[in-house]
Write a protein that holds these residues in place. Sequence first.
Motif, mmCIF file in Angstrom:
data_model
loop_
_atom_site.group_PDB
_atom_site.id
_atom_site.type_symbol
_atom_site.label_atom_id
_atom_site.label_comp_id
_atom_site.label_asym_id
_atom_site.label_seq_id
_atom_site.Cartn_x
_atom_site.Cartn_y
_atom_site.Cartn_z
ATOM 1 N N THR A 1 6.218 -20.424 3.364
ATOM 2 C CA THR A 1 4.980 -19.858 2.823
ATOM 3 C C THR A 1 4.228 -19.071 3.891
ATOM 4 O OG1 THR A 1 3.853 -21.992 3.209
ATOM 5 C CG2 THR A 1 4.684 -21.565 0.990
ATOM 6 N N THR A 2 4.409 -19.429 5.150
ATOM 7 C CA THR A 2 3.837 -18.621 6.235
ATOM 8 C C THR A 2 4.465 -17.233 6.239
ATOM 9 O OG1 THR A 2 3.387 -20.567 7.602
ATOM 10 C CG2 THR A 2 3.508 -18.443 8.724
ATOM 11 N N ASP A 3 5.771 -17.167 6.011
ATOM 12 C CA ASP A 3 6.443 -15.870 5.918
ATOM 13 C C ASP A 3 5.949 -15.075 4.708
ATOM 14 O OD1 ASP A 3 7.986 -16.392 8.177
ATOM 15 O OD2 ASP A 3 9.590 -17.322 7.010
ATOM 16 N N LEU A 4 5.703 -15.762 3.606
ATOM 17 C CA LEU A 4 5.174 -15.088 2.418
ATOM 18 C C LEU A 4 3.761 -14.557 2.678
ATOM 19 C CD1 LEU A 4 6.404 -17.546 -0.360
ATOM 20 C CD2 LEU A 4 7.199 -15.200 0.007
ATOM 21 N N GLU A 5 2.991 -15.277 3.467
ATOM 22 C CA GLU A 5 1.659 -14.796 3.830
ATOM 23 C C GLU A 5 1.752 -13.496 4.628
ATOM 24 O OE1 GLU A 5 -0.011 -18.094 5.894
ATOM 25 O OE2 GLU A 5 -0.322 -19.290 4.068
ATOM 26 N N SER A 6 2.815 -13.363 5.419
ATOM 27 C CA SER A 6 3.037 -12.121 6.155
ATOM 28 C C SER A 6 3.333 -10.964 5.201
ATOM 29 C CB SER A 6 4.187 -12.291 7.147
ATOM 30 O OG SER A 6 4.509 -11.066 7.775
ATOM 31 N N ILE A 7 4.124 -11.226 4.163
ATOM 32 C CA ILE A 7 4.403 -10.204 3.148
ATOM 33 C C ILE A 7 3.104 -9.784 2.462
ATOM 34 C CG2 ILE A 7 5.606 -9.696 0.998
ATOM 35 C CD1 ILE A 7 7.499 -9.866 3.330
ATOM 36 N N ASP A 8 2.296 -10.765 2.115
ATOM 37 C CA ASP A 8 0.999 -10.483 1.485
ATOM 38 C C ASP A 8 0.147 -9.604 2.383
ATOM 39 O OD1 ASP A 8 -1.394 -10.778 -0.124
ATOM 40 O OD2 ASP A 8 -2.020 -12.364 1.252
ATOM 41 N N GLN A 9 0.109 -9.908 3.672
ATOM 42 C CA GLN A 9 -0.710 -9.123 4.591
ATOM 43 C C GLN A 9 -0.171 -7.706 4.738
ATOM 44 O OE1 GLN A 9 -3.663 -10.298 6.043
ATOM 45 N NE2 GLN A 9 -3.830 -8.078 6.348
ATOM 46 N N GLN A 10 1.153 -7.553 4.721
ATOM 47 C CA GLN A 10 1.736 -6.212 4.822
ATOM 48 C C GLN A 10 1.354 -5.349 3.611
ATOM 49 O OE1 GLN A 10 5.932 -5.959 6.316
ATOM 50 N NE2 GLN A 10 5.736 -8.181 6.516
ATOM 51 N N PHE A 11 1.372 -5.951 2.418
ATOM 52 C CA PHE A 11 0.954 -5.205 1.233
ATOM 53 C C PHE A 11 -0.544 -4.876 1.299
ATOM 54 C CE2 PHE A 11 4.882 -6.480 -1.057
ATOM 55 C CZ PHE A 11 5.193 -5.253 -1.617
ATOM 56 N N THR A 12 -1.346 -5.830 1.758
ATOM 57 C CA THR A 12 -2.779 -5.591 1.875
ATOM 58 C C THR A 12 -3.063 -4.441 2.834
ATOM 59 O OG1 THR A 12 -3.290 -7.919 1.407
ATOM 60 C CG2 THR A 12 -4.989 -6.624 2.524
ATOM 61 N N ASP A 13 -2.407 -4.467 3.990
ATOM 62 C CA ASP A 13 -2.595 -3.403 4.973
ATOM 63 C C ASP A 13 -2.117 -2.061 4.423
ATOM 64 O OD1 ASP A 13 -3.544 -5.346 6.663
ATOM 65 O OD2 ASP A 13 -1.701 -5.503 7.846
ATOM 66 N N LEU A 14 -1.004 -2.093 3.696
ATOM 67 C CA LEU A 14 -0.448 -0.870 3.133
ATOM 68 C C LEU A 14 -1.447 -0.201 2.194
ATOM 69 C CD1 LEU A 14 3.160 -0.641 1.634
ATOM 70 C CD2 LEU A 14 1.245 0.506 0.565
ATOM 71 N N LEU A 15 -2.027 -0.979 1.296
ATOM 72 C CA LEU A 15 -2.953 -0.396 0.318
ATOM 73 C C LEU A 15 -4.264 0.044 0.958
ATOM 74 C CD1 LEU A 15 -2.458 0.147 -2.691
ATOM 75 C CD2 LEU A 15 -0.840 -1.485 -1.712
ATOM 76 N N GLU A 16 -4.653 -0.619 2.059
ATOM 77 C CA GLU A 16 -5.884 -0.214 2.732
ATOM 78 C C GLU A 16 -5.749 1.158 3.375
ATOM 79 O OE1 GLU A 16 -6.832 -3.325 5.441
ATOM 80 O OE2 GLU A 16 -7.782 -4.597 3.912
ATOM 81 N N THR A 17 -4.528 1.545 3.728
ATOM 82 C CA THR A 17 -4.314 2.841 4.374
ATOM 83 C C THR A 17 -3.715 3.881 3.432
ATOM 84 O OG1 THR A 17 -2.119 2.192 5.177
ATOM 85 C CG2 THR A 17 -3.996 1.720 6.604
ATOM 86 N N ALA A 18 -3.517 3.517 2.155
ATOM 87 C CA ALA A 18 -2.874 4.422 1.205
ATOM 88 C C ALA A 18 -3.816 5.548 0.784
ATOM 89 C CB ALA A 18 -2.394 3.654 -0.012
ATOM 90 N N ASP A 19 -3.290 6.759 0.758
ATOM 91 C CA ASP A 19 -4.054 7.903 0.258
ATOM 92 C C ASP A 19 -3.905 8.073 -1.247
ATOM 93 O OD1 ASP A 19 -5.002 8.571 2.752
ATOM 94 O OD2 ASP A 19 -3.355 9.965 3.183
ATOM 95 N N ARG A 20 -2.933 7.385 -1.822
ATOM 96 C CA ARG A 20 -2.685 7.487 -3.261
ATOM 97 C C ARG A 20 -2.579 6.076 -3.821
ATOM 98 N NH1 ARG A 20 1.696 10.129 -2.903
ATOM 99 N NH2 ARG A 20 0.763 12.211 -3.124
ATOM 100 N N HIS A 21 -3.022 5.882 -5.046
ATOM 101 C CA HIS A 21 -2.953 4.560 -5.656
ATOM 102 C C HIS A 21 -2.230 4.580 -6.993
ATOM 103 C CE1 HIS A 21 -5.864 3.663 -2.522
ATOM 104 N NE2 HIS A 21 -5.593 2.380 -2.723
ATOM 105 N N VAL A 22 -1.334 5.527 -7.156
ATOM 106 C CA VAL A 22 -0.483 5.556 -8.339
ATOM 107 C C VAL A 22 0.916 5.964 -7.905
ATOM 108 C CG1 VAL A 22 -1.142 7.937 -8.892
ATOM 109 C CG2 VAL A 22 -0.152 6.480 -10.661
ATOM 110 N N ALA A 23 1.913 5.315 -8.467
ATOM 111 C CA ALA A 23 3.309 5.636 -8.218
ATOM 112 C C ALA A 23 4.009 5.829 -9.552
ATOM 113 C CB ALA A 23 3.988 4.512 -7.427
ATOM 114 N N VAL A 24 5.123 6.538 -9.531
ATOM 115 C CA VAL A 24 5.931 6.730 -10.733
ATOM 116 C C VAL A 24 7.267 6.032 -10.528
ATOM 117 C CG1 VAL A 24 7.243 8.423 -12.083
ATOM 118 C CG2 VAL A 24 4.839 8.832 -11.530
#
Length: 355
Positions: free
Chosen positions: A216-239
């Motif tokens: 679950t510690t490793d899963l928390e790392s995945i969660d943080q990577q997604f959080t960081d990704l969306l914080e720096t994203a210029d777009r919030h829609v994908a196809v």
Amino acid sequence: MKLTRRTLLQTAAGTAAASTVAGCLDDISSADANLDAGYAAFFTLWDWAEQVSGDAIDFENPVGTGQAGHGWSPSGDLTRDIADAGVFVYFDTPAFSWAQDVAATLESDYDTVVVIDGLEGLDDQLLGWDHETDSNDHGSEDNHSTETHDGHDHENEGDHDTETNDGHDHGEASIDPHVWLDPVLAGEIVETIASGLADADPDNAETYEENAASYTTDLESIDQQFTDLLETADRHVAVFAGHDSFTYLQDRYGFDIHTPVGVSPQEEPSANDISETIELVDSEGIETILYDPFEDPDGAYPLVETILAESDATDAMPITHLSGTLSTWQDEGWGYLEQMEEINIPAFREVLDAQ
């Protein structure tokens, strides 16, 4: 990653076996057998069961490489094989109707088999097929793929009753089963698996609990990577040129995935749906579209080719719904964590223009 099922070793002769109710962890009593083999209903559950059990139990995944777990049907006497192994980890949802059937049979006919429902306790966190997500800069009205009033067959989930033999109500036809794609909820499922195994096999309870805590510690790392990704994203829609599988990710991190396909991989998109998708690609300036490598075993991907040919998009990248695995990923030894980090996160970083 190749596993061999071993015969369930029984403990002292004459000990009365306590029955277990499918999916109800409270009813898993101290084991009357030394558990050393088990089955999990699809790739991700198999990987998690392996991570939690460590060397104590060898788990098998009956779904073949290259096949998606939902909508799959077993051949042969799989129920007897699972009963011989002694542990079954599954999701109590009609998207895995074969697993529901197996669990019901194990409950009624085999009184020494441990049956663990990974969705136990998550009822109030499960999303419906009609759930709409909100993103920071793209309205959910364009994400029509999550609606249920559009005639999609929703992977035949209506073929089963909305309540299973154990009385759970998360088998409802309206529930989106792809909960495992949310790394936060994934952690809860891993803990449920660990608790079930610990109750059934108390001699190894500490091992299961420690392994689950580490994972679950490793899963928390995945969660943080997604959080960081969306914080720096210029777009919030994908196809996405594939069936809608990622609502839990959208809901967790606040972005939209538009697909012309809908929620059933068997459905053919209409010309109007494809046209709307192409318009969205161009209006949002999307350069890379996503596709599902499981949905076209021949590798042709005609929907991908159509969108690329008729829009301004120039590239395509795969993402995985993680209900199955491919031989190339299996050869790399990639489980859930690795596929998230090597496939999904880079793809979303690219399409959402995250730095």
